[in-house]
Design a protein around this motif. Structure first.
Motif, short mmCIF file in Angstrom:
data_model
loop_
_atom_site.label_atom_id
_atom_site.label_comp_id
_atom_site.label_asym_id
_atom_site.label_seq_id
_atom_site.Cartn_x
_atom_site.Cartn_y
_atom_site.Cartn_z
N GLY C 179 -25.92 -25.58 -28.90
CA GLY C 179 -25.41 -26.83 -29.44
C GLY C 179 -25.26 -26.82 -30.95
N GLU C 180 -25.40 -25.64 -31.55
CA GLU C 180 -25.27 -25.57 -33.01
C GLU C 180 -23.82 -25.26 -33.36
OE1 GLU C 180 -28.36 -22.87 -34.12
OE2 GLU C 180 -29.89 -24.36 -33.63
N TYR C 181 -23.00 -26.30 -33.21
CA TYR C 181 -21.56 -26.09 -33.36
C TYR C 181 -21.17 -25.74 -34.78
CZ TYR C 181 -21.41 -28.20 -28.70
OH TYR C 181 -21.60 -28.48 -27.38
N GLU C 182 -21.88 -26.29 -35.76
CA GLU C 182 -21.52 -25.99 -37.15
C GLU C 182 -21.63 -24.48 -37.40
OE1 GLU C 182 -23.73 -28.25 -36.30
OE2 GLU C 182 -22.82 -30.17 -36.89
N ALA C 183 -22.77 -23.93 -36.97
CA ALA C 183 -22.98 -22.49 -37.17
C ALA C 183 -21.91 -21.70 -36.42
CB ALA C 183 -24.36 -22.09 -36.68
N ALA C 184 -21.58 -22.16 -35.21
CA ALA C 184 -20.59 -21.46 -34.40
C ALA C 184 -19.24 -21.47 -35.09
CB ALA C 184 -20.48 -22.10 -33.02
N VAL C 185 -18.87 -22.64 -35.62
CA VAL C 185 -17.57 -22.75 -36.28
C VAL C 185 -17.54 -21.89 -37.54
CG1 VAL C 185 -16.04 -24.31 -37.54
CG2 VAL C 185 -16.99 -25.00 -35.33
N LYS C 186 -18.65 -21.91 -38.27
CA LYS C 186 -18.72 -21.12 -39.49
C LYS C 186 -18.49 -19.63 -39.19
CE LYS C 186 -22.22 -20.50 -42.89
NZ LYS C 186 -23.59 -20.92 -43.20
N LEU C 187 -19.20 -19.16 -38.19
CA LEU C 187 -19.03 -17.76 -37.80
C LEU C 187 -17.61 -17.48 -37.33
CD1 LEU C 187 -22.40 -17.08 -36.04
CD2 LEU C 187 -21.31 -15.50 -37.62
N GLY C 188 -17.09 -18.45 -36.59
CA GLY C 188 -15.72 -18.29 -36.09
C GLY C 188 -14.72 -18.18 -37.24
#
Ligand SMILES: Nc1ncnc2c1ncn2[C@@H]1O[C@H](COP(=O)(O)OP(=O)(O)OP(=O)(O)O)[C@@H](O)[C@H]1O
Ligand SMILES: [Mg+2]
Lengths: 232, 300, 212
Positions: C179-188
């Protein structure tokens, strides 16, 4: 020593093709002569020139250089004596100079020799102003001239030019014809294909007329010309 | 010349970077690497990395490497020798591997409760349910009437196995129903989908709290919880085929998480963040947990 | 979570190595396919495999590398090396198929040119290689982009082990699961930036080189 190229019953089938692009062609070409090859589109002119220049190995029959078959021995050493210039030549990456140096580098000439030879041929074909240009920016005619220079700079014994005049302007044509005459004078063997029979007749000693991969007419330039005129 | 100098330096820099990357990134710099398979939901709470770090502090030279997959897959991979120990929460699956003789040294190290979550307006009336069977019946009925949806993990995970047991216990079979959606994804994805579609689902408390706190599942609420029948038991096992130094380290890790120190760490994990624990230590209630575990294992 | 730089660096190293490895056999293979008509059917085979699902490659490799599998004794499962091998296999059809087209054209132009100028077979091959190099590099970069952006292989045979086999894509998957979407988006975004950056760099190099 002069060179004699013989084709004995040569046929050629392109890989993957069914029909023969050349059918049982026999002819003898001697040094100090200019041969003009003509005929309709698809009649086999390009194929014949490539057979002569040892790019294609005959499917049937033999090519002989001074009586021996290059394909039976060290083909590369024979290839060094003959050049073929494509109708639509490709340029390698780099300047015109790089392109002119290509064959010389392949043959292992050193820098000074390369420079000297290129200068000489560039003057002869009026290419000096182009030397530093990017070869891939050249016009079709410029490319053709560079490709001819790239071949002649190697001082070959046999020179096959495929439709060398097709994109060349009037003044350069005259210059090129002078070069061809000079080559013949030096005892080279020159083969030129063209659709311009008049030009071939004025330039060459002998004309070969192809149709459907067969020689249908050949002989001294004047005779063939008269025959063709009377036919049409 | 200038260009080739530039090229040469670029190549040198590149080579250095590559060599450095190889030494530091692709090599396992510790002497003993112990692999464990575990379940995604457990791993995603962060507890295991936390315990692993604490353990590695005390055992330099050992690195505990977790591979997170579904419970079923975790057991299967462990059984085929791809891990040295396994941390799971699916007693009915675990018993199969115990019986096959591939797992041993069973230790229960934590537990918590599964919860039934669903939309706050609760169209099935789960809040009014008196027991678990009632919960399942209400959801089933509302589903049939077209008023509710249920999302199932459908991935043979511990949670999924539990959910199937609940349906079976209530004597219901939702498979193939239009309102019963099997998605084959992790707990987090399942919760998010339930929230998006206003559906019911079964969740572990850890994942729910984390997603709730981060605001990912605004439409979901806990509708039924704290039933002992919803107990979620986490067990550790050694894989029989694992041997040598690795086995020794794996055993030490399991001993560590069941030790007093380890149990304390588990009890306090996440309290600061979520205001309540995500896991309860197993040591207090070990005999109760063991008998519940046997019961659950028998229900297969 | 590990520092993002470490994960990025690890991803680049793994996918970079996989790409180099794949190029090492794909380009000679493409040359072989292009020089002989006998191998032509193989080309269709590779072209068909360009879109092979990454998960399938990952799964097949897992079955091979699993301790009980035929290659289990190598103990490669859940190591970066396993990801490297898997990604190299994954992008082999892509690099081979694209290089094949490049070399086929290159052969018809530059091999013949070299021969007319008296080159040996080896010299001719060298000229073909030199002239097609920019396009070959492009095909290799395409392979790299696919490798660095794939998830299936890295997740299945790498195992997403923290500090060891965690790559950008497996981190994104994990962050999403947590659920850590910010981190996911950043990596993306970093992943996208790398892909765009690499292709821009190649574009620049090609222009500098003066190839068409
Ligand atoms: N690569 C090839 N593969 C198959 N067939 C070919 C190939 N190149 C040429 N041919 C065929 O061989 C025959 C002779 O072609 P060639 O190129 O020698 O003709 P040409 O006399 O030079 O024609 P043009 O005046 O158009 O240049 C033609 O029928 C042509 O279709
Ligand atoms: Mg032609």
């Amino acid at each position: 020593m002069g060179i004699r190229v013989e084709l004995r019953g040569v046929s050629y089938i392109y890989p993957g093709s069914k029909s023969r692009a050349l059918k049982n062609v026999s002819i003898t070409l001697r040094n100090g002569m200019c041969y003009g090859v003509t005929g309709p589109n698809g009649s086999g002119k390009t194929t014949l020139l490539k057979i002569i220049s040892l790019l294609y190995k005959p499917t049937d029959g033999h090519v002989l250089y001074n009586g021996t078959d290059p394909w039976g021995g060290d083909i590369t050493s024979y290839r060094k004596r003959v050049v073929y210039v494509h109708e639509k030549p490709v340029m390698v990456r780099g300047s015109v100079l790089d392109n002119l140096a290509l064959g010389l580098r392949i043959r292992g000439y050193n820098g000074d020799q390369i420079k000297e030879r290129i200068e000489r041929i560039a003057v002869k074909l009026d290419l000096s102003p182009l030397l530093d240009r990017n070869a891939r920016d050249l016009s079709a005619g410029q490319r053709q001239l560079v490709a001819i220079a790239r071949a002649l700079v190697l001082d070959p014994d046999v020179i096959a030019l495929d439709e060398p005049y097709s994109n060349i302007d009037f003044r350069k044509r005259k210059r090129l014809s002078r070069v061809v005459n000079e080559l013949r004078g030096k005892g080279k063997l020159v083969v030129i294909s063209s659709h311009d029979i008049g030009l071939l007749v004025s330039l060459c000693d002998y004309i070969i007329y192809l149709e459907n991969g067969e020689i249908v007419l050949e002989g001294p330039a004047g005779e063939v010309y008269r025959e063709l005129l009377s036919e049409h | 010349m200038e260009r080739s100098a530039l090229l040469a330096s670029a190549i040198i820099v590149l080579v250095v970077i590559v060599l450095a990357s190889y030494t530091f990134l692709l090599n396992n710099n510790s002497t003993i690497a112990v692999k464990a398979t575990t379940t995604t939901s457990l791993y995603a709470t962060g507890l295991l990395d936390y315990l692993g770090d604490k353990f590695e502090e005390k055992h330099p030279g050992v690195s505990i490497q977790f591979v997170a997959v579904g419970s079923g897959e975790a057991l299967r991979r462990a059984a085929s020798g791809d891990a040295c120990f396994v941390l799971v929460h699916a007693p009915s699956l675990e018993i199969q591997y115990i019986n096959q003789g591939v797992l041993e040294y069973h230790k229960i190290f934590a537990y918590n409760y599964f919860i039934i979550v669903g939309p706050s307006d609760d169209p099935a009336g789960v809040r009014q349910a008196t027991n678990l069977t009632d919960v399942m019946e209400r959801i089933y009925r509302a589903g049939e009437e077209g008023e509710a949806l249920f999302i199932s993990r459908g991935d043979n995970s511990g949670t999924n196995v539990k959910e199937l047991q609940l349906w079976k216990m209530a004597g219901l079979d939702p498979k193939g129903k239009q309102w019963y959606i099997e998605i084959g994804q992790g707990m987090g994805e399942t919760l998010v989908m339930a929230s998006e579609k206003n559906a019911y689902t079964l969740s572990d408390i850890g994942t729910y709290l984390k997603f709730k706190k981060d605001g990912r599942i605004p439409n979901l609420e806990i509708l039924y919880s704290n039933d002992t029948a919803l107990i979620n038991i986490y067990s550790a096992y050694l894989v029989k085929s694992c041997s040598g130094e690795e086995r020794k380290a794996a055993k030490e890790f399991i001993d560590f998480i069941t030790s007093d120190d380890g149990q304390m760490l588990i009890a306090n994990y996440g309290v600061d963040k979520y205001g309540q624990p995500l896991f309860y230590p197993a040591s207090d209630k070990l005999s109760m947990l063991e008998s519940t575990w046997s019961e659950l294992a028998g229900q297969g | 979570m590990e520092p993002i730089q470490i994960i990025v660096l690890r991803s680049l190293t793994i996918s970079g190595t996989a790409t180099l490895l794949a190029a090492l056999w794909s380009i000679p293979l493409a040359y072989l396919l292009a020089s002989s008509r006998r191998f032509r059917p193989l080309v269709y085979f590779f072209e068909a495999l360009v879109g092979i699902p990454t998960v399938l490659v990952g799964l097949l490799l897992y079955l091979l590398l699993s301790r009980n599998g035929p290659l289990g004794f190598l103990e490669l499962l859940y190591t970066p090396q396993a990801i490297i091998v898997g990604e190299a296999l994954l992008i082999t059809p892509l690099i081979t198929a694209v290089s094949y087209q490049t070399i086929l054209t290159g052969l018809s132009y530059y091999r013949e040119l070299a021969l007319t100028l008296g080159a040996s077979d080896k010299q001719a091959a060298l000229l073909v290689f030199r002239e097609t190099l920019p396009s070959l590099i492009s095909s290799v970069v395409m392979g790299f982009s696919r490798a660095v952006g794939e998830l299936g292989v890295a997740l299945i045979v790498g195992g997403n082990i923290k500090g060891y086999t965690r790559t950008m894509t497996t981190s994104i998957a994990l962050a999403t699961a947590m659920g850590e979407y910010e981190a996911a988006v950043k990596l993306g975004l970093v992943l996208t930036a790398i892909a765009v950056g690499v292709s821009l760099a190649v574009r620049l190099v090609r222009r500098e080189w003066g190839s068409e």
